[in-house]
Design a protein around this motif. Structure first.
Motif, short mmCIF file in Angstrom:
data_model
loop_
_atom_site.label_atom_id
_atom_site.label_comp_id
_atom_site.label_asym_id
_atom_site.label_seq_id
_atom_site.Cartn_x
_atom_site.Cartn_y
_atom_site.Cartn_z
N HIS A 176 24.66 -43.20 -32.51
CA HIS A 176 25.33 -41.95 -32.37
C HIS A 176 24.56 -40.72 -32.95
CE1 HIS A 176 27.19 -41.08 -36.45
NE2 HIS A 176 27.13 -42.65 -36.50
N GLU A 206 26.39 -31.07 -30.72
CA GLU A 206 27.71 -32.11 -31.16
C GLU A 206 28.09 -31.79 -32.62
OE1 GLU A 206 25.45 -35.75 -28.36
OE2 GLU A 206 25.70 -35.87 -30.66
N ASP A 222 41.83 -35.26 -32.43
CA ASP A 222 41.32 -36.75 -32.22
C ASP A 222 40.15 -36.52 -31.51
OD1 ASP A 222 41.18 -39.38 -31.49
OD2 ASP A 222 42.78 -39.06 -29.82
N ILE A 223 39.12 -36.91 -32.27
CA ILE A 223 37.66 -36.85 -32.11
C ILE A 223 37.53 -37.92 -30.90
CG2 ILE A 223 35.30 -36.95 -32.62
CD1 ILE A 223 36.32 -35.84 -35.40
N SER A 224 37.89 -39.06 -31.06
CA SER A 224 37.72 -40.07 -29.76
C SER A 224 38.19 -39.72 -28.52
CB SER A 224 38.63 -41.63 -30.30
OG SER A 224 40.05 -41.20 -30.23
N SER A 225 38.78 -38.75 -28.29
CA SER A 225 39.31 -38.26 -27.24
C SER A 225 38.35 -37.15 -26.67
CB SER A 225 41.05 -37.52 -26.76
OG SER A 225 40.95 -36.69 -27.95
N ILE A 226 37.59 -36.67 -27.19
CA ILE A 226 36.61 -35.44 -26.90
C ILE A 226 35.42 -36.18 -26.48
CG2 ILE A 226 35.55 -33.61 -27.80
CD1 ILE A 226 37.60 -33.29 -29.94
N GLU A 227 35.24 -35.99 -25.18
CA GLU A 227 33.99 -36.80 -24.52
C GLU A 227 32.38 -36.72 -25.37
OE1 GLU A 227 31.70 -37.68 -20.27
OE2 GLU A 227 33.62 -36.43 -20.54
N SER A 254 32.82 -38.25 -28.81
CA SER A 254 33.56 -39.32 -29.14
C SER A 254 32.84 -40.49 -29.79
CB SER A 254 34.27 -39.87 -27.83
OG SER A 254 33.09 -40.23 -26.77
N LYS A 255 31.42 -40.44 -29.54
CA LYS A 255 30.44 -41.51 -30.17
C LYS A 255 30.56 -41.32 -31.60
CE LYS A 255 26.84 -39.69 -28.26
NZ LYS A 255 27.23 -38.08 -27.79
N ALA A 275 33.09 -40.66 -33.57
CA ALA A 275 34.57 -40.84 -33.97
C ALA A 275 34.93 -41.64 -35.42
CB ALA A 275 35.69 -41.29 -32.90
#
Length: 492
Positions: A391, A415, A428-433, A436-437, A439
């Protein structure tokens, strides 16, 4: 306004000694002809601006009158380079100027040549200064980090045009001497403002030039005049040390000669150097050892995340011989317990990344042990950035990064800005395309830092990037502990 821009460009050329005042009318007429100006009259500018600002205005004119048919970065770069080529002195003039200065002082010659390469806009200073740079503390000393922003992103229109363009095969690659003065095309940069300096290394013809992206001070490239593949051997060590004799104020090194652990252009023999002290050069010996065959050579393992042997001597021949001896030993060395295999079948895996310098009147060579073996778990290389760090960076670890200067992709600037905001707002970082890498990494950072706030988040993320880069270098090191490393050094 084009009359004023032409006059300003001429004044810039005279000020920076690209144009002799005796050639002012002649050069002006070349520009008038190229820019299709039918009624030129000099209009003196109130001041002479930086070259990128002058060229931007000239390109705007060119777009208006149809000389520039498409306003993309690629097309603009081709055109402004051609314009600069009209005011750049011929190679013979540049070589004579360099050699005249070299006779008095090699450092004065390289300083002049570096300034010249910036004045011609071959080194696009306005882009280079956008690179983000900082230092990060580590157990190995301060590590240098850069986010590379000087290479412009390709416009989709340029990519499409490059796909349709017919490849001529001339020049064969970006490092060939035939690039000097080359007009370029949508898939190959223009080089009308590019000038190279012939040099001789150990009886072989090479050329000195600067990198247009200058990752560090006076970042130079030393290229073979022949388009031949990279190779690490005795001659390589001799050539590197010969370069330090020519330019004692410069370091010089070579990428390894195998895929994965080598550089981006393995098809053309070249070295890289410059006037810069890399973090690895500041690292001390972790422990010293002796090689009986070379009693006059000081040898030691360097305190560095990669596996580095440093040797030094007052005699160049001692270093050449000792380096060649270590290389040949390493080429055939295997250690199953350390997962080091010299070959799988007929495929070789062991090689060396060498770096040469003169320090305290002694020749010094750092020999970085490399291995490019792959497995199902690590298809990109066992001694390569591991997947958990992709990442941040997944590209090869080449010469510059081996020495402790991270060159990170431009995407990180955007980023990291998004990541800072998301961490501070609790998103929620995992939901931000777009991020998300990052997270999992972000969760680890939040768990390890209780002092995250608007004032600290930028520094914390930069520090954490430094830790990731050190871990990547440790991934690339073939030995993970000193005891395993000793097994090789005691075999010498």
């Amino acid at each position: 306004m084009i009359n004023q821009y032409i006059t300003e460009l001429i004044r810039y050329g005279i000020k920076n000694k690209l144009i002799d005042s005796l050639d002012e009318v002649y050069t002006t007429n070349k520009l008038v002809e190229f820019l299709k100006v039918s009624d030129y009259e000099p209009i003196e500018p109130s001041t002479v601006r930086p070259i990128n600002e002058i060229l931007d205005d000239i390109l705007s004119y060119c777009l208006e009158v149809g000389i520039l048919d498409e306003n993309t970065t690629g097309k603009r770069d081709l055109l402004d380079t051609k314009i600069m080529g009209l005011i750049t002195p011929n190679p013979s003039h540049v070589i004579r100027e360099f050699n005249k200065r070299y006779e008095d002082n090699p450092q004065e010659a390289t300083e002049w040549y570096y300034s010249f390469s910036k004045a011609t806009n071959y080194i696009r200073t306005d882009r280079v200064i956008k690179d983000e740079k900082w230092q990060s503390k580590s157990q190995y000393g301060d590590i240098d980090i850069t986010i590379n922003l000087s290479k412009p992103e390709k416009d989709p229109r340029d990519i499409a045009a490059a796909g349709k363009a017919k490849s001529s095969g001339y020049p064969k690659c970006l490092l060939c001497i035939e690039n000097e003065g080359f007009a370029g095309n949508i898939s190959h940069p223009a080089r009308q403002n590019h000038r190279i300096i012939p040099i001789t290394l150990a009886g072989c013809d090479y050329a000195l030039q600067y990198s247009p992206y200058t990752y560090y001070n006076e970042h130079c490239i030393i290229l073979n005049k022949e388009h031949i593949p990279m190779k690490i051997d005795r001659d390589t060590f001799n050539k590197l040390l010969s370069f330090t004799e020519l330019f004692p104020h410069y370091i010089v090194g070579s990428n390894a000669d195998l895929p994965i652990v080598g550089g981006s252009i393995l098809s053309h023999d070249h070295f890289q150097g410059g006037n810069y002290e890399f973090p690895m050069a500041r690292a001390e010996y972790k422990e010293e050892f002796t090689i009986d065959k070379y009693p006059n050579v000081r040898c030691g393992i360097v305190n560095w995340p990669m596996s580095v042997i440093r040797i030094s001597s007052e005699k160049k021949e001692d270093i050449v011989n000792c380096s060649d001896y270590i290389l040949n030993k390493w080429r055939e060395y295997s250690d199953k317990d350390s997962y080091i295999f010299s070959h799988t079948g007929d495929t070789p895996h062991n090689t060396i990344t060498p770096i040469a310098r003169i320090r305290n009147d002694r020749f010094e060579m750092d020999l970085v042990l490399r291995n490019n073996i792959t497995t199902k778990e690590f298809p990109m290389g066992v001694y390569h950035p591991h997947p958990e760090y992709h990442h941040i960076k997944k590209e090869n670890i080449g010469l510059i990064e081996v020495m402790g200067l991270a060159i990170l992709p431009a995407r990180l600037k955007t980023e990291l800005a998004l990541l800072e905001g998301a961490i501070l707002s609790g998103d929620d970082i995992s939901s931000i395309e777009a991020i998300s890498k990052h997270a999992k990494w972000a969760e680890e950072i939040k768990a390890n830092h209780q002092d995250i706030n608007e004032n600290s988040i930028h520094r914390i993320l930069r520090d954490e990037i430094g830790k990731v880069f050190v871990s990547i270098l440790e991934n690339a090191g073939v030995y993970k502990n000193i005891d395993d490393f000793r097994k090789f050094t005691t075999s010498l």
